[in-house]
Design a protein around this motif. Structure first.
Motif, PDB file in Angstrom:
ATOM      1  N   GLY A   1      35.211  67.191 -78.565  1.00  0.00           N
ATOM      2  CA  GLY A   1      36.668  67.203 -78.640  1.00  0.00           C
ATOM      3  C   GLY A   1      37.253  68.416 -77.943  1.00  0.00           C
TER       4      GLY A   1
ATOM      5  N   TYR B   1      41.947  69.898 -85.329  1.00  0.00           N
ATOM      6  CA  TYR B   1      40.674  70.165 -84.671  1.00  0.00           C
ATOM      7  C   TYR B   1      40.377  71.650 -84.836  1.00  0.00           C
TER       8      TYR B   1
ATOM      9  N   ILE C   1      38.746  67.441 -87.763  1.00  0.00           N
ATOM     10  CA  ILE C   1      37.547  67.379 -86.933  1.00  0.00           C
ATOM     11  C   ILE C   1      36.990  68.799 -86.818  1.00  0.00           C
TER      12      ILE C   1
ATOM     13  N   ASP D   1      31.972  67.277 -85.347  1.00  0.00           N
ATOM     14  CA  ASP D   1      31.757  67.214 -83.895  1.00  0.00           C
ATOM     15  C   ASP D   1      30.664  68.222 -83.545  1.00  0.00           C
TER      16      ASP D   1
ATOM     17  N   GLY E   1      29.474  62.691 -86.712  1.00  0.00           N
ATOM     18  CA  GLY E   1      30.655  61.830 -86.634  1.00  0.00           C
ATOM     19  C   GLY E   1      31.440  61.810 -87.926  1.00  0.00           C
TER      20      GLY E   1
ATOM     21  N   ILE F   1      32.207  60.491 -80.639  1.00  0.00           N
ATOM     22  CA  ILE F   1      31.263  61.404 -81.294  1.00  0.00           C
ATOM     23  C   ILE F   1      30.172  60.585 -81.977  1.00  0.00           C
TER      24      ILE F   1
ATOM     25  N   ASN G   1      35.285  57.438 -82.716  1.00  0.00           N
ATOM     26  CA  ASN G   1      35.956  57.677 -81.442  1.00  0.00           C
ATOM     27  C   ASN G   1      37.460  57.705 -81.651  1.00  0.00           C
ATOM     28  N   SER G   2      38.157  58.286 -80.695  1.00  0.00           N
ATOM     29  CA  SER G   2      39.590  58.568 -80.843  1.00  0.00           C
ATOM     30  C   SER G   2      40.462  57.322 -80.871  1.00  0.00           C
TER      31      SER G   2
ATOM     32  N   ASN H   1      34.381  71.397 -85.337  1.00  0.00           N
ATOM     33  CA  ASN H   1      33.493  71.635 -84.207  1.00  0.00           C
ATOM     34  C   ASN H   1      32.373  72.578 -84.641  1.00  0.00           C
TER      35      ASN H   1
ATOM     36  N   VAL I   1      37.707  60.490 -76.837  1.00  0.00           N
ATOM     37  CA  VAL I   1      36.562  61.245 -77.358  1.00  0.00           C
ATOM     38  C   VAL I   1      35.699  60.291 -78.174  1.00  0.00           C
TER      39      VAL I   1
END
Length: 199
Positions: A136, A65, A98, A131, A37, A33, A52-53, A100, A31
């Motif tokens: 994600g 998440y 994270i 995100d 971010g 972002i 990023n992951s 969303n 992932v």
């Protein structure tokens, strides 16, 4: 015939399908972002940088998440409190939240972002990520209004995962697993046999 029957069941009863694609012993699906971010706290000021992951490596980690909804936040509040109470060493462990904000009630976006920024200031040792596009959720095949918990070892490999509210027993299991991973840094796979990746 069996394949057709299974496909029909998943179409008619979509809740039977797995609610994530995490695989024990493997890293999460990639992932990246770029919209908002990771929050970066400098003094009392907050800025954002791309995340990023691949950055999940380096520490034992609980990734949370979560949809930008109050209902999602409540689902695993017991685990979050247990992690805070455990006082794991910040040089070896870090919680990663994270949020969303693509999955939120209309008109609450600024409130949600403000709340995340407030949490970053209050818990500077924790990692928070916005995100904005729900990347994600798409990459990890999560449900809407999700509250997903993923335990990762230092190499960023999945050791335990569940999408949904954890039971009290699962909260204890996660805390025990984190401690086990911290106590056994040189083992190839730190997860005890009781660990599981749940749908």
């Amino acid at each position: 015939m069996l394949r057709i029957s299974t496909l029909l069941l998943l179409i008619l009863f979509p809740t039977l399908a797995f609610s994530h694609n995490f695989i024990e012993g493997q890293p999460v699906a990639p992932v990246g972002i770029a919209d908002r971010g990771e929050l970066i706290l400098t003094g009392n000021e907050i800025s954002y940088k791309k995340w990023n992951s691949s950055k999940l490596q380096g520490k034992v980690r609980v990734v949370h998440y979560i949809a930008g909804r109050r209902s999602a936040k409540k689902k695993n509040s017991i685990l979050i409190k247990a992690i805070k109470a455990a006082n794991f060493p910040s040089d070896q462990f870090q919680p990663t939240t994270i949020v969303n904000t693509d999955d939120e009630f209309p008109g609450t976006g600024l409130f949600v972002v403000g709340k995340v920024e407030k949490n970053q200031r209050h818990y500077p040792w924790a990692q928070f990520i916005i995100d904005s596009d729900g990347l994600g959720r798409k990459a990890w095949q999560l449900k809407e209004d999700s509250s997903t918990i993923v335990v990762l070892d230092r190499e960023g490999r999945v050791q335990w995962a569940k999408d949904g509210a954890l039971t009290p027993g699962e909260v204890l299991q996660v805390i025990s697993l984190i401690q086990h991973l911290l106590d056994n840094p040189d083992r190839h796979s730190g997860a005890p046999s009781s660990a599981a990746v749940s749908p």
